[in-house]
Design an enzyme around this catalytic site. Structure first.
Site, PDB file in Angstrom:
ATOM      1  N   HIS A   1      25.765 -38.043  39.526  1.00  0.00           N
ATOM      2  CA  HIS A   1      26.140 -38.078  38.107  1.00  0.00           C
ATOM      3  C   HIS A   1      27.308 -39.027  37.880  1.00  0.00           C
ATOM      4  CE1 HIS A   1      23.446 -34.873  37.062  1.00  0.00           C
ATOM      5  NE2 HIS A   1      24.105 -33.934  37.726  1.00  0.00           N
TER       6      HIS A   1
ATOM      7  N   HIS B   1      25.335 -34.352  44.917  1.00  0.00           N
ATOM      8  CA  HIS B   1      24.727 -34.154  43.598  1.00  0.00           C
ATOM      9  C   HIS B   1      25.655 -34.644  42.492  1.00  0.00           C
ATOM     10  CE1 HIS B   1      22.153 -32.024  40.627  1.00  0.00           C
ATOM     11  NE2 HIS B   1      23.307 -31.861  39.984  1.00  0.00           N
ATOM     12  N   GLU B   2      26.882 -34.190  42.534  1.00  0.00           N
ATOM     13  CA  GLU B   2      27.819 -34.567  41.480  1.00  0.00           C
ATOM     14  C   GLU B   2      28.194 -36.047  41.557  1.00  0.00           C
ATOM     15  OE1 GLU B   2      28.212 -32.654  39.090  1.00  0.00           O
ATOM     16  OE2 GLU B   2      27.399 -30.843  40.017  1.00  0.00           O
TER      17      GLU B   2
END
Length: 454
Positions: free
Chosen positions: A26, A22-23
């Protein structure tokens, strides 16, 4: 103790994998948009390990493994040198900020598809939606032992889990379910299960049982494992005998033996027990013995003195497996099905058609993670895929403090042509924190309630 440690370990592994992807979503898009990333952290709190990359980003693993974050250069949080202002997140075009924020949930969506692809290539073993016994509503609808459910309301089901979910959905919507089944002889027919007649407030977690459906793999064969000396069965039955009928009533599973023996004892006299022994069907005569006197006015119990093996999981009878190319569209279809089920459950909870007991927290996640890991790699991949998809959906909810809340802010900025005021965004953050705190409290409450119920 081993279960507790295993649950904690597999939860940390699961969250670590999903948060990292997820990170990284980003981080990857932020770097492509020219944003300077100060820190990429898996976990919160004090770093247990860290190092700096060539681009100046600090990569860290922190002490609290319940999330993570990507800290970007931003003038709203710190003073930015004049030469780096164009690398600050807040100075990027709104379209770029939308892409950076959306990249995290999209990474989880892609990871879900990849995990399901791997699962299908390996092959997931499961149990078919074959009925072992029917009672009540299901029996009245014409469903019988050996029937295999092929689809529910036109939705094809390959396993008992898919069939259970489809039946639960119909029950929550107060609708009857139209089932296409195949009987033990291979004949296809249609039956209607009147789920709309379930009483108000029914337990959504046990819809098939309340409808009178018992899956075949739930039922343990009535195969004798031991015979008590000087009991009614001593000298009559042997270990390995498969009990087929008691006093003319068919026996399909071990759990039926005790009630039928009780009926035989209450009737009095000898009874016939039909068994299969060494490939032959035998009819044997015996008389149940009355159990030793018990305290209280309870009715006497009647026994024959046999035991059945416990805890033996039956062999899987269904397998979902595809080649590497065919597994990709299969993974995409499964992702769409799971997303539809998740969004449908959220909608039903908001409208009151589903109970908020369906909201689970970290304790349930840890228990399911451990159970999935114990069942094998195929099931653990499925669990990770489902958790990754859930993380994607939850983060896209328009709740301030989540990615979806930030996306809402940026969409409003696109419409009105200017960013929301700092005061409006701060108010939204407080509201978002309060809502998340309430949801987390409810999840923990449900978790603890589940532990107590065990």
């Amino acid at each position: 103790m081993a279960d507790v440690l295993g649950s904690v370990w597999w939860m940390i592994v699961s969250l670590g994998v999903l948060v990292t992807f997820h990170e990284y979503g980003h981080y990857w898009v932020a770097r492509r948009c020219g944003v300077k990333v100060l820190r990429f952290s898996v976990g919160f709190g004090r770093p247990l390990w860290s190092r700096h990359g060539r681009n100046g980003t600090e990569f860290a693993i922190a002490a609290i493994p319940l999330g993570g974050y990507v800290k970007m250069l931003d003038e709203r949080e710190t003073e930015v040198p004049a030469g780096e202002r164009m690398a600050a997140f807040n100075n990027k075009r709104v379209g770029q900020r939308i892409a950076i924020v959306a990249a995290g949930p999209i990474a989880n969506l892609l990871l879900c598809i990849a995990l399901l692809w791997a699962m299908f290539v390996i092959g997931r073993q499961d149990y078919s939606a074959t009925l072992g016994r029917t009672t009540g509503m299901a029996a009245a609808a014409g469903l019988a032992s050996g029937d295999r459910i092929l689809d529910v309301d036109g939705r094809t089901v390959a396993t008992w889990g898919e069939a259970s979910m489809a039946l639960t959905t119909a029950a929550m919507d107060r609708q009857d379910a139209r089932l296409r089944v195949q009987d033990a002889l291979g004949n296809a027919r249609t039956r209607v299960l009147p789920l709309s007649s379930l009483p108000a407030g029914f337990d959504e977690r046990t819809v098939p049982v309340q409808a009178g459906l018992l899956w075949q793999f739930w039922l343990q064969p009535a195969q004798v494992d031991s015979v008590v000396e000087q009991s009614a069965a001593s000298g009559v039955l042997r270990p390995g005998d498969l009990i087929l009928a008691i006093d003319g009533q068919r026996v399909e599973s071990a759990d039926q033996v005790a009630p039928l023996v009780q009926q035989l004892g209450e009737r009095g006299g000898n009874g016939m027990i039909e068994v299969e022994r060494d490939g032959q069907r035998l009819a044997l005569e015996l008389r149940p013995h009355r159990a030793a006197a018990e305290a209280g006015p309870a009715a006497p119990r009647w026994l024959i003195g046999v035991g059945f093996a416990q805890g033996q999981a039956p062999a899987y009878d269904a397998r979902q497996q595809y080649g590497p190319l065919a597994a990709l569209p299969a993974a995409a279809r499964e992702t769409a099905r799971l997303a539809g089920d998740s969004l449908g459950m959220m909608r039903r909870m908001l409208t009151g058609h589903a109970s908020v007991k369906n909201i689970s927290g970290p304790i349930t996640i840890a228990r399911v993670a451990n159970a999935s890991a114990e069942r094998g790699l195929d099931w653990f991949l499925y669990f990770l895929a489902l958790l990754s998809l859930s993380l994607c959906i939850i983060n896209l909810l328009p709740i301030p403090i989540l990615d979806g809340g930030h996306l809402l802010y940026y969409l409003i900025e696109l419409v009105k042509g200017s960013p929301l005021s700092e005061r409006a965004m701060a108010t939204g953050q407080y509201l978002g924190l309060a809502l998340l705190a309430g949801l987390m409290g409810l999840a923990f409450y449900n978790d603890i309630l589940g532990l107590v119920a065990r």
